[in-house]
Motif scaffolding. Structure first.
Motif, PDB file in Angstrom:
ATOM      1  N   VAL A 127       0.872  -1.175   0.000  1.00 23.26           N
ATOM      2  CA  VAL A 127       0.000   0.000   0.000  1.00 23.26           C
ATOM      3  C   VAL A 127       0.908   1.223   0.000  1.00 23.26           C
ATOM      4  O   VAL A 127       1.787   1.360   0.844  1.00 23.26           O
ATOM      5  N   LEU A 128       0.692   2.108  -0.954  1.00 21.83           N
ATOM      6  CA  LEU A 128       1.554   3.268  -1.150  1.00 21.83           C
ATOM      7  C   LEU A 128       0.874   4.525  -0.609  1.00 21.83           C
ATOM      8  O   LEU A 128      -0.300   4.779  -0.891  1.00 21.83           O
ATOM      9  N   HIS A 129       1.607   5.317   0.194  1.00 18.12           N
ATOM     10  CA  HIS A 129       1.054   6.521   0.815  1.00 18.12           C
ATOM     11  C   HIS A 129       1.912   7.736   0.456  1.00 18.12           C
ATOM     12  O   HIS A 129       3.137   7.642   0.432  1.00 18.12           O
ATOM     13  N   ARG A 130       1.269   8.856   0.238  1.00 15.66           N
ATOM     14  CA  ARG A 130       1.983  10.128   0.117  1.00 15.66           C
ATOM     15  C   ARG A 130       1.661  10.960   1.345  1.00 15.66           C
ATOM     16  O   ARG A 130       0.492  11.248   1.624  1.00 15.66           O
ATOM     17  N   GLU A 131       2.695  11.332   2.098  1.00 16.39           N
ATOM     18  CA  GLU A 131       2.525  12.061   3.357  1.00 16.39           C
ATOM     19  C   GLU A 131       3.152  13.444   3.250  1.00 16.39           C
ATOM     20  O   GLU A 131       4.204  13.612   2.625  1.00 16.39           O
ATOM     21  N   ALA A 132       2.507  14.426   3.872  1.00 15.64           N
ATOM     22  CA  ALA A 132       3.046  15.780   3.936  1.00 15.64           C
ATOM     23  C   ALA A 132       3.283  16.155   5.389  1.00 15.64           C
ATOM     24  O   ALA A 132       2.522  15.753   6.276  1.00 15.64           O
ATOM     25  N   GLN A 133       4.337  16.913   5.638  1.00 12.68           N
ATOM     26  CA  GLN A 133       4.688  17.294   7.004  1.00 12.68           C
ATOM     27  C   GLN A 133       3.509  17.937   7.732  1.00 12.68           C
ATOM     28  O   GLN A 133       2.838  18.820   7.208  1.00 12.68           O
ATOM     29  N   ALA A 134       3.265  17.451   8.956  1.00 14.64           N
ATOM     30  CA  ALA A 134       2.202  17.940   9.850  1.00 14.64           C
ATOM     31  C   ALA A 134       0.811  17.524   9.405  1.00 14.64           C
ATOM     32  O   ALA A 134      -0.178  17.889  10.040  1.00 14.64           O
ATOM     33  N   HIS A 135       0.706  16.745   8.328  1.00 15.43           N
ATOM     34  CA  HIS A 135      -0.598  16.276   7.857  1.00 15.43           C
ATOM     35  C   HIS A 135      -0.547  14.774   7.547  1.00 15.43           C
ATOM     36  O   HIS A 135      -1.238  14.291   6.652  1.00 15.43           O
ATOM     37  N   GLU A 136       0.239  14.050   8.295  1.00 10.71           N
ATOM     38  CA  GLU A 136       0.435  12.631   8.025  1.00 10.71           C
ATOM     39  C   GLU A 136      -0.820  11.820   8.362  1.00 10.71           C
ATOM     40  O   GLU A 136      -1.649  12.221   9.178  1.00 10.71           O
ATOM     41  N   SER A 137      -0.919  10.657   7.755  1.00  9.33           N
ATOM     42  CA  SER A 137      -2.017   9.739   8.026  1.00  9.33           C
ATOM     43  C   SER A 137      -1.855   9.113   9.411  1.00  9.33           C
ATOM     44  O   SER A 137      -0.771   9.081   9.983  1.00  9.33           O
TER      45      SER A 137
ATOM     46  N   PRO B 178      -6.411  21.074  -0.458  1.00 10.96           N
ATOM     47  CA  PRO B 178      -5.034  21.448  -0.116  1.00 10.96           C
ATOM     48  C   PRO B 178      -4.031  20.470  -0.709  1.00 10.96           C
ATOM     49  O   PRO B 178      -4.315  19.271  -0.857  1.00 10.96           O
ATOM     50  N   THR B 179      -2.861  20.974  -1.041  1.00 11.48           N
ATOM     51  CA  THR B 179      -1.841  20.118  -1.657  1.00 11.48           C
ATOM     52  C   THR B 179      -1.348  19.040  -0.706  1.00 11.48           C
ATOM     53  O   THR B 179      -0.804  18.032  -1.148  1.00 11.48           O
ATOM     54  N   TYR B 180      -1.521  19.258   0.602  1.00 11.18           N
ATOM     55  CA  TYR B 180      -1.071  18.266   1.574  1.00 11.18           C
ATOM     56  C   TYR B 180      -2.089  17.141   1.797  1.00 11.18           C
ATOM     57  O   TYR B 180      -1.895  16.275   2.643  1.00 11.18           O
ATOM     58  N   THR B 181      -3.194  17.133   1.058  1.00 15.38           N
ATOM     59  CA  THR B 181      -4.195  16.077   1.201  1.00 15.38           C
ATOM     60  C   THR B 181      -3.545  14.705   1.077  1.00 15.38           C
ATOM     61  O   THR B 181      -2.793  14.445   0.141  1.00 15.38           O
ATOM     62  N   ASN B 182      -3.846  13.839   2.022  1.00 14.49           N
ATOM     63  CA  ASN B 182      -3.219  12.524   2.052  1.00 14.49           C
ATOM     64  C   ASN B 182      -3.695  11.655   0.891  1.00 14.49           C
ATOM     65  O   ASN B 182      -4.886  11.661   0.547  1.00 14.49           O
ATOM     66  N   VAL B 183      -2.759  10.909   0.304  1.00 15.12           N
ATOM     67  CA  VAL B 183      -3.065  10.009  -0.810  1.00 15.12           C
ATOM     68  C   VAL B 183      -2.632   8.600  -0.442  1.00 15.12           C
ATOM     69  O   VAL B 183      -1.529   8.395   0.069  1.00 15.12           O
ATOM     70  N   GLU B 184      -3.491   7.641  -0.700  1.00 16.02           N
ATOM     71  CA  GLU B 184      -3.159   6.228  -0.479  1.00 16.02           C
ATOM     72  C   GLU B 184      -3.475   5.447  -1.749  1.00 16.02           C
ATOM     73  O   GLU B 184      -4.597   5.486  -2.250  1.00 16.02           O
ATOM     74  N   VAL B 185      -2.487   4.755  -2.261  1.00 15.03           N
ATOM     75  CA  VAL B 185      -2.641   3.951  -3.473  1.00 15.03           C
ATOM     76  C   VAL B 185      -2.697   2.484  -3.072  1.00 15.03           C
ATOM     77  O   VAL B 185      -1.754   1.964  -2.461  1.00 15.03           O
ATOM     78  N   VAL B 186      -3.793   1.823  -3.426  1.00 14.50           N
ATOM     79  CA  VAL B 186      -3.959   0.417  -3.051  1.00 14.50           C
ATOM     80  C   VAL B 186      -4.111  -0.439  -4.307  1.00 14.50           C
ATOM     81  O   VAL B 186      -4.743  -0.034  -5.279  1.00 14.50           O
ATOM     82  N   ASN B 187      -3.522  -1.607  -4.253  1.00  6.65           N
ATOM     83  CA  ASN B 187      -3.618  -2.550  -5.355  1.00  6.65           C
ATOM     84  C   ASN B 187      -4.730  -3.559  -5.100  1.00  6.65           C
ATOM     85  O   ASN B 187      -5.039  -3.890  -3.956  1.00  6.65           O
ATOM     86  N   ASP B 188      -5.314  -4.019  -6.156  1.00  4.76           N
ATOM     87  CA  ASP B 188      -6.358  -5.042  -6.092  1.00  4.76           C
ATOM     88  C   ASP B 188      -5.826  -6.269  -5.349  1.00  4.76           C
ATOM     89  O   ASP B 188      -4.843  -6.877  -5.753  1.00  4.76           O
ATOM     90  N   GLY B 189      -6.464  -6.609  -4.250  1.00  2.00           N
ATOM     91  CA  GLY B 189      -6.052  -7.758  -3.452  1.00  2.00           C
ATOM     92  C   GLY B 189      -5.130  -7.409  -2.306  1.00  2.00           C
ATOM     93  O   GLY B 189      -4.799  -8.277  -1.494  1.00  2.00           O
ATOM     94  N   ALA B 190      -4.707  -6.146  -2.187  1.00  2.00           N
ATOM     95  CA  ALA B 190      -3.820  -5.730  -1.091  1.00  2.00           C
ATOM     96  C   ALA B 190      -4.351  -4.449  -0.447  1.00  2.00           C
ATOM     97  O   ALA B 190      -3.590  -3.571  -0.078  1.00  2.00           O
ATOM     98  N   GLU B 191      -5.665  -4.350  -0.326  1.00  2.00           N
ATOM     99  CA  GLU B 191      -6.277  -3.137   0.202  1.00  2.00           C
ATOM    100  C   GLU B 191      -6.063  -3.011   1.716  1.00  2.00           C
ATOM    101  O   GLU B 191      -6.020  -3.999   2.436  1.00  2.00           O
ATOM    102  N   SER B 192      -5.956  -1.781   2.161  1.00  2.00           N
ATOM    103  CA  SER B 192      -5.797  -1.525   3.590  1.00  2.00           C
ATOM    104  C   SER B 192      -7.138  -1.717   4.297  1.00  2.00           C
ATOM    105  O   SER B 192      -8.211  -1.679   3.679  1.00  2.00           O
ATOM    106  N   ALA B 193      -7.073  -1.909   5.613  1.00  2.00           N
ATOM    107  CA  ALA B 193      -8.297  -2.081   6.403  1.00  2.00           C
ATOM    108  C   ALA B 193      -9.180  -0.840   6.309  1.00  2.00           C
ATOM    109  O   ALA B 193     -10.408  -0.939   6.252  1.00  2.00           O
ATOM    110  N   ALA B 194      -8.560   0.345   6.314  1.00  2.00           N
ATOM    111  CA  ALA B 194      -9.327   1.589   6.233  1.00  2.00           C
ATOM    112  C   ALA B 194     -10.099   1.671   4.918  1.00  2.00           C
ATOM    113  O   ALA B 194     -11.246   2.130   4.889  1.00  2.00           O
ATOM    114  N   PHE B 195      -9.495   1.223   3.827  1.00  2.00           N
ATOM    115  CA  PHE B 195     -10.165   1.252   2.528  1.00  2.00           C
ATOM    116  C   PHE B 195     -11.329   0.257   2.499  1.00  2.00           C
ATOM    117  O   PHE B 195     -12.434   0.583   2.052  1.00  2.00           O
TER     118      PHE B 195
END
Length: 802
Positions: free
Chosen positions: A94-104, A324-341
């Motif tokens: 699971v791939l995440h994009r994090e921004a300072q002070a706005h992490e997941s 906002p540009t700091y909006t958190n992004v999570e990339v999930v692959n079919d069959g490897a989804e996170s619990a939150a998704f």
């Protein structure tokens, strides 16, 4: 762009791996520096869960963190490294994009007791933390609830405010200054971070002082003023919290993203409730969670070009939406989804994902439940939702017309519409008596049956074994039948046991047991399609009913999730703790554990928010984007008295963690001085009083379980009084029994000491008659208690009930 050639070997025994950008290269961060982030750099964080019960399942989490002052070269180097690392790790990432002070929450969960943001860039010698460096002066701004962060700010009184915590770090002396508006839990977590900094950066060789009241700490204030100067003017007001409420997170939309010629099309596909079959394996989707978080889902058959463009497409979507540009992004692959998704969907089946890939359909399998192992295997107890094999003592009381009557043991298990029941279950664990108190109430809209007993009654037999079977009365008509289940038709002279074509042997066996409880009349077995004429006559004639054989409903494959609960402007705010453990439960916390079939609310020993906790549980269910049932059981658990149905969801659990005053022998054998007498439990049962109205109007009253440990010294704090903030009132805790309503003159505009004996000043409106309540408030009690807490208080103040 030049980055390290070849990827580093990942040590399998470690959960966390961190790299930092340095001169367009990715360099490993030493473990002692984990949690420190320099704002001019980018970091790559890889989490490989080692626990078999990890919340994210078998997937790894790969985070791309961008400091607020990071340049384009640093971002490019980190992005390239992430891409190569993801290719090396495979699809189960699971791939995440994090921004300072706005992490997941997932990212923040790795770093206990908090994250440190450091100014500038890393020195060229790559020394993240100088352990024995005492020549330092800095001011850290500490804030956050469950996930704490410390940001280096200007060394000035202008940086301070009344609502946060500040740490003046002078090398050999560390002074924690607590704002007058900070809570006890915030102070405790700030102190934990302070001690962690001392141990990691000073090797434990630094003095720590705490300023909780400036007047009472003149020596420490003198040191602070020698560095910061004398403070001129008053402190800044507390800065408002920008936490996202559950209602905001429930606003989700699913978009189908595809190319049409040279154009990229983003088409809105669905709003809640979402179903898993909306996601097709050859396509690419964006799920927008109210602008709070953006999920990108990639089908296993989507093109390699689409997968590489995941972040750029998400960035374009964020820009188009004006987020906002700091909006958190999570990339999930079919069959490897996170619990939150997964939990954004109404139901999620792992089998469906696997079978879609293999092109097959699995037949359901029935697993025998070995309840003998419940004592030794708490994980099994949690999954089966049973503390033991049911051999404990059961006591039942019926609550009707504001009175409580014991139920004959011969009638245990029979729950009548319109009544409310209290069930006290006593069992043994670790040599001590344990108690569970259940409150059962009929769901709203299910009590319309006439008062006179009908001559013909139809019961639906549900379940497949003695621990899950329940028999529910349904309208006595042919359309109530279906081919997949078993029904019991009781007439004046005979009892028909009707087996649908889709039921199995276990269901039939348990249905025959249920017959002996429901009726003592002559029993006649009837198979679907072979019914005698009298059977249809009793149901008023034949009528169409569902007859297509279906597979039994699959239990959703949902991983448990743990959240810290708090309230902001009357709305529930949750902070998730991913990969949780017992260490995440603190004495000042109210934690929500969602196992899908139940909602646990764990109350720390130093918190008094048990009333709010029940309301938070209901609000969580109402706002859940998957459209959760409001009848989902809500369980209150107190610190130190956790049942195995709760502890079994944790990878490890120390039952002696919160009993420091008892020896191991005393805990196992039971200490006479700490065991709560059964008489006290009974006293609490005696204090319960049922309200006049049913529960929530939309989906009915919740099935509430109030769990009580055997050493609870807090007395009468077990589920009493009207619940605040969006739930209906079930119980009252008046010490004097009030059999009727009180006149409005005795309740309105009265001082607390002038109220009648037994009236709780905090909920005096509860004692009005239904007609007086409607006349004064302009609404029913049910409507009033379904409102947010802050709105209830506002109306009570205006009308003289506060």
């Amino acid at each position: 762009m030049d980055i390290s050639k070849g990827l580093p070997a990942i040590q399998s025994h470690r959960d966390l791996h961190i790299w930092i950008t340095e001169n367009q290269k990715m360099v490993p961060v030493p473990e002692g520096a984990y949690g420190n982030f320099f704002e001019e750099h980018c970091y790559v964080v890889l989490h490989v869960p080692q626990s078999p019960t990890a919340t994210q399942g078998a997937s790894s989490d790969l985070h791309y963190w961008v400091g607020k002052e990071a340049g384009a070269e640093a971002q490019g180097a980190a992005a390239t490294f992430v891409q190569r690392l993801q290719e090396e790790r495979g699809a189960l990432t699971v791939l995440h994009r994090e921004a300072q002070a706005h992490e997941s929450d997932c990212f923040r969960s790795y770093f206990r007791p908090g994250i440190i943001y450091r100014k500038g860039g890393l020195p060229s010698d790559l020394k993240h933390v100088e352990t024995n460096m005492f020549n330092i002066q800095r001011l850290l701004h500490i804030r956050g609830r469950k996930h704490v962060s410390a940001t280096e700010v200007e060394l000035s009184w202008n940086s301070f405010n009344k609502g946060d915590i500040f740490l003046l770090d002078l090398g050999k002396m560390m002074i924690q200054w607590n704002g007058p508006k900070t809570s006890i839990s915030e102070k405790a977590r700030g102190l934990a971070l302070t001690y962690s900094l001392r141990d990691r950066e000073r090797g434990g060789r630094a003095q720590i002082g705490v300023v909780d009241d400036e007047v009472k700490a003149p020596d420490l204030m003198q040191i602070m003023e020698s560095v910061l100067g004398r403070r001129v003017g008053s402190l800044h007001a507390a800065t408002p919290n920008k936490d996202i409420s559950q209602l905001q997170k429930a606003n989700i939309r699913l978009y189908h993203v595809y190319e049409k010629g040279k154009d990229l099309v983003v088409l809105e596909l669905a709003t809640p409730p979402l179903t898993q079959d909306l996601l097709q394996e050859e396509d690419f989707y964006i799920l927008d969670q109210g602008g709070f978080k953006i999920y990108v889902w990639q089908g296993r058959m989507s093109s390699l070009q689409e997968r590489k463009a995941a972040f750029s497409r998400a960035a374009g979507f964020i820009q188009a939406k004006g987020y906002p540009t700091y909006t958190n992004v999570e990339v999930v692959n079919d069959g490897a989804e996170s619990a939150a998704f997964k939990q954004l969907f109404q139901i999620w089946s792992e089998k469906r994902s696997r079978n879609r890939q293999l092109g097959r359909v699995d037949k359901p399998t029935h697993v025998k439940r070995d309840v003998v192992k419940l004592h030794s295997q708490p994980e099994l107890a949690a999954q089966l939702r049973m503390v033991d094999d049911g051999s404990g003592k059961v006591e039942v009381w019926c609550m009707q017309d504001l009175r409580r009557q014991p139920v004959d043991p011969k009638l245990h298990g029979k729950l009548c519409a319109g009544n409310c029941y209290l069930v006290l279950y006593t069992y043994q664990r670790l040599g001590r008596g344990q108690y569970i108190l259940y409150l059962w109430q009929e769901r709203a809209g299910h009590h319309g049956r006439e008062q006179s007993a009908p001559t013909t009654r139809l019961f639906h037999v549900q379940g497949s074994d003695s621990y899950s079977t329940k028999t529910v009365e349904v309208p006595a008509r042919a359309s109530s039948l279906n081919s997949n289940d078993i029904f019991l038709l009781v007439t004046a002279g005979v009892c028909y046991l009707w087996f649908g074509k889709g039921c199995n042997g276990d269901q039939r066996e348990m249905a025959r047991v249920a017959v002996t409880v429901i009726s003592k009349k002559n029993e006649e077995t009837v198979l679907e399609g072979q019914e005698p004429p009298h059977f249809w006559e009793a149901l008023g004639g034949r009528a169409p009913y569902p007859s297509n054989k279906r597979l039994p409903e699959e239990v959703p494959s949902i991983q448990p999730r743990l959240f810290e609960c708090s309230s902001q402007m009357g709305c529930l705010v949750l902070a998730e703790v991913v990969f949780f453990s017992q260490e995440d439960l603190g004495p000042y916390d109210v934690m929500l554990l969602d196992t899908w079939q139940e909602i646990f609310l764990w109350l720390g020993g130093a918190t008094g928010a048990w009333k709010e906790a029940v309301a938070w549980g209901q609000e969580y269910l109402k706002a859940h984007p998957a459209g959760r049932s409001l009848a989902t059981p809500i369980v209150l658990v107190k610190q130190g008295h956790e049942p195995p149905t709760f502890t079994g969801w944790f990878f490890t659990w120390d039952p002696y963690k919160w009993t420091p005053d008892l020896s191991h022998k005393e805990v196992v054998e039971g200490s006479p001085g700490t065991a709560l007498p059964i008489s006290e439990i009974r006293a609490e049962v005696n204090s319960f009083r049922l309200s006049r109205w049913p529960g929530n109007g939309r989906a009915g009253a919740m099935s509430l379980q109030a769990l009580k440990g055997s050493q609870d010294s807090s007395g009468n704090e077990l589920m009493r009084g009207p619940k605040l903030g969006g739930t209906s009132s079930f119980l009252s805790s008046t010490s004097t029994s009030i059999n009727g309503a009180l006149p409005r003159e005795q309740l309105m505009h009265q001082a607390a000491e002038d109220l009648p004996e037994g009236v709780d000043p905090a909920r005096r409106e509860f004692y009005l008659s239904d007609s007086d309540f409607q006349d004064i408030f302009g609404k029913s009690k049910e409507e009033f208690y379904s409102m947010a807490t802050w709105r209830q208080r506002q109306e009570k103040k205006q009308l003289g009930f506060f």
